[in-house]
Design a protein around this motif. Structure first.
Motif, PDB file in Angstrom:
ATOM      1  N   LEU A  30       0.828  -1.208   0.000  1.00 55.76           N
ATOM      2  CA  LEU A  30       0.000   0.000   0.000  1.00 55.76           C
ATOM      3  C   LEU A  30       0.864   1.260   0.000  1.00 55.76           C
ATOM      4  N   VAL A  31       1.898   1.288   0.840  1.00 56.37           N
ATOM      5  CA  VAL A  31       2.761   2.466   0.942  1.00 56.37           C
ATOM      6  C   VAL A  31       3.486   2.720  -0.379  1.00 56.37           C
ATOM      7  N   LEU A  32       4.056   1.677  -0.953  1.00 52.48           N
ATOM      8  CA  LEU A  32       4.816   1.847  -2.189  1.00 52.48           C
ATOM      9  C   LEU A  32       3.931   2.214  -3.370  1.00 52.48           C
ATOM     10  N   ARG A  33       2.629   1.923  -3.258  1.00 52.46           N
ATOM     11  CA  ARG A  33       1.690   2.303  -4.317  1.00 52.46           C
ATOM     12  C   ARG A  33       0.941   3.587  -3.970  1.00 52.46           C
ATOM     13  N   ARG A  34       1.436   4.294  -2.934  1.00 47.95           N
ATOM     14  CA  ARG A  34       0.885   5.578  -2.504  1.00 47.95           C
ATOM     15  C   ARG A  34      -0.596   5.480  -2.113  1.00 47.95           C
ATOM     16  N   LEU A  35      -0.904   4.413  -1.384  1.00 46.90           N
ATOM     17  CA  LEU A  35      -2.268   4.202  -0.904  1.00 46.90           C
ATOM     18  C   LEU A  35      -2.289   4.098   0.622  1.00 46.90           C
ATOM     19  N   SER A  36      -1.408   4.840   1.268  1.00 53.73           N
ATOM     20  CA  SER A  36      -1.272   4.738   2.722  1.00 53.73           C
ATOM     21  C   SER A  36      -2.577   5.059   3.453  1.00 53.73           C
ATOM     22  N   ILE A  38      -5.530   4.408   2.734  1.00 59.72           N
ATOM     23  CA  ILE A  38      -6.617   3.444   2.587  1.00 59.72           C
ATOM     24  C   ILE A  38      -6.925   2.759   3.920  1.00 59.72           C
ATOM     25  N   GLY A  39      -5.929   2.720   4.806  1.00 51.52           N
ATOM     26  CA  GLY A  39      -6.145   2.118   6.122  1.00 51.52           C
ATOM     27  C   GLY A  39      -7.202   2.857   6.912  1.00 51.52           C
ATOM     28  N   ASP A  40      -7.080   4.186   6.967  1.00 47.27           N
ATOM     29  CA  ASP A  40      -8.076   4.985   7.684  1.00 47.27           C
ATOM     30  C   ASP A  40      -9.459   4.845   7.044  1.00 47.27           C
ATOM     31  N   THR A  41      -9.481   4.824   5.725  1.00 45.56           N
ATOM     32  CA  THR A  41     -10.758   4.728   5.011  1.00 45.56           C
ATOM     33  C   THR A  41     -11.491   3.432   5.350  1.00 45.56           C
ATOM     34  N   LEU A  42     -10.810   2.310   5.188  1.00 48.20           N
ATOM     35  CA  LEU A  42     -11.452   1.023   5.442  1.00 48.20           C
ATOM     36  C   LEU A  42     -11.752   0.829   6.929  1.00 48.20           C
ATOM     37  N   ALA A  43     -10.947   1.439   7.794  1.00 52.91           N
ATOM     38  CA  ALA A  43     -11.222   1.347   9.233  1.00 52.91           C
ATOM     39  C   ALA A  43     -12.531   2.034   9.578  1.00 52.91           C
ATOM     40  N   GLU A  87      -6.529   9.174  -5.431  1.00 48.84           N
ATOM     41  CA  GLU A  87      -6.809   9.440  -4.017  1.00 48.84           C
ATOM     42  C   GLU A  87      -8.250   9.881  -3.792  1.00 48.84           C
ATOM     43  N   LEU A  88      -8.939  10.304  -4.875  1.00 43.30           N
ATOM     44  CA  LEU A  88     -10.321  10.737  -4.753  1.00 43.30           C
ATOM     45  C   LEU A  88     -11.212   9.589  -4.286  1.00 43.30           C
ATOM     46  N   SER A  89     -10.925   8.388  -4.752  1.00 48.66           N
ATOM     47  CA  SER A  89     -11.730   7.229  -4.355  1.00 48.66           C
ATOM     48  C   SER A  89     -11.647   6.999  -2.855  1.00 48.66           C
ATOM     49  N   ILE A  90     -10.453   7.203  -2.294  1.00 50.38           N
ATOM     50  CA  ILE A  90     -10.270   7.014  -0.860  1.00 50.38           C
ATOM     51  C   ILE A  90     -11.072   8.047  -0.082  1.00 50.38           C
TER      52      ILE A  90
END
Length: 267
Positions: A30-36, A38-43, A87-90
């Motif tokens: 996730l970090v290497l794909r710049r989706l860090s 996403i953790g907060d979002t799914l939480a 990042e808009l999806s997140i």
């Protein structure tokens, strides 16, 4: 010291060690794909599912897991629709998760205390069912990463090359997001929804400063997470601190020490 040998502490330690393995393992991709984030979002989405579980009297963690998995599909759908603004999806899914959780809180005011424990973590209340769920997710995550290691590696660093080589890029992207949903939804009872992204990202941040290869980065990130979990639970158990918060604060301390050591090394 007696608390360290009690049954509930042993269950907490086992659950923490399992999440300490899977969270940085998925967090690396996730970090290497710049989706860090996403953790907060799914939480937040998982908390909405937990609230619904309490309302309908169904095992809350399973309902939260279902919500997280469904949201992971929605995130990938939006990411493909807005390729230049991934990042808009997140942001959209996070907004929906917060709104849904808030709405369900108002419907079940009598359950708010129970739901709040998932916000900040309640690792000492882990039962056998919780451990079976966390253990099952751990087996799935480790098996998928090991089996698809080369494909996930290529996807992470060269997505275009992965597509040209004939890899099912869409399917692999979805696979990573679903695995993240599984890990996050099972981790919130351990460290809490407000802190779960720390386990996904901070061990990875530490390892990226120290490791010289991708494989070593994964190993170091898992090692950092496990050390923080063990030390955090022991410290929290002895001095009666909040375990989830203690684990995260130790992770931050380890990151600061890594940065200081790295600066001293480069100078």
């Amino acid at each position: 010291m007696e608390i360290l040998f009690s049954d509930f502490f042993q269950r907490a330690l086992l659950g923490g060690l399992l999440i300490g393995l899977t969270a940085p393992l998925i967090g690396m991709f996730l970090v290497l794909r710049r989706l860090s984030m996403i953790g907060d979002t799914l939480a937040h989405v998982t908390i909405a599912g937990v609230a619904l579980g309490f309302l309908i009297n169904v095992y809350p963690l399973v309902v939260g897991l279902v919500f997280a998995v469904i949201s992971s599909f929605a995130i990938e759908k939006l990411r493909r629709a807005y390729k230049g603004y991934a990042e808009l999806s997140i942001a959209v899914i996070m907004s929906g998760g917060v709104a849904m959780a808030s709405f369900l809180f108002t419907l079940g005011q009598g359950y708010n205390t129970d739901v709040t424990s998932y916000l900040f973590g309640s690792i000492y209340t882990l039962g056998r069912t919780d451990l079976y769920l966390v253990g099952g997710v751990t087996v799935v995550v480790v098996a998928v990463v090991v089996f698809f290691y080369k494909e996930l590696f290529l996807l992470t660093f060269e997505e275009d090359a992965a597509a040209v080589s004939g890899l099912p890029v869409k399917l692999l992207n979805m696979l990573i997001t679903v695995l993240a949903a599984l890990v996050i939804s099972t981790a919130i009872k351990i460290v809490g929804a407000l802190l779960v992204s720390a386990l996904l990202t901070i061990p990875v941040a530490c390892s990226l400063f120290l490791a010289k290869s991708f494989r070593m980065s994964i190993i170091l990130s898992v090692a950092v997470a496990e050390i923080a979990v063990i030390a955090g639970l022991i410290v929290a158990g002895i001095w009666n601190f909040a375990p989830g918060a203690t684990i995260v604060l130790l992770l931050i301390l380890m990151l600061l020490l890594t940065l200081v050591a790295r600066r001293g090394y480069t100078v």
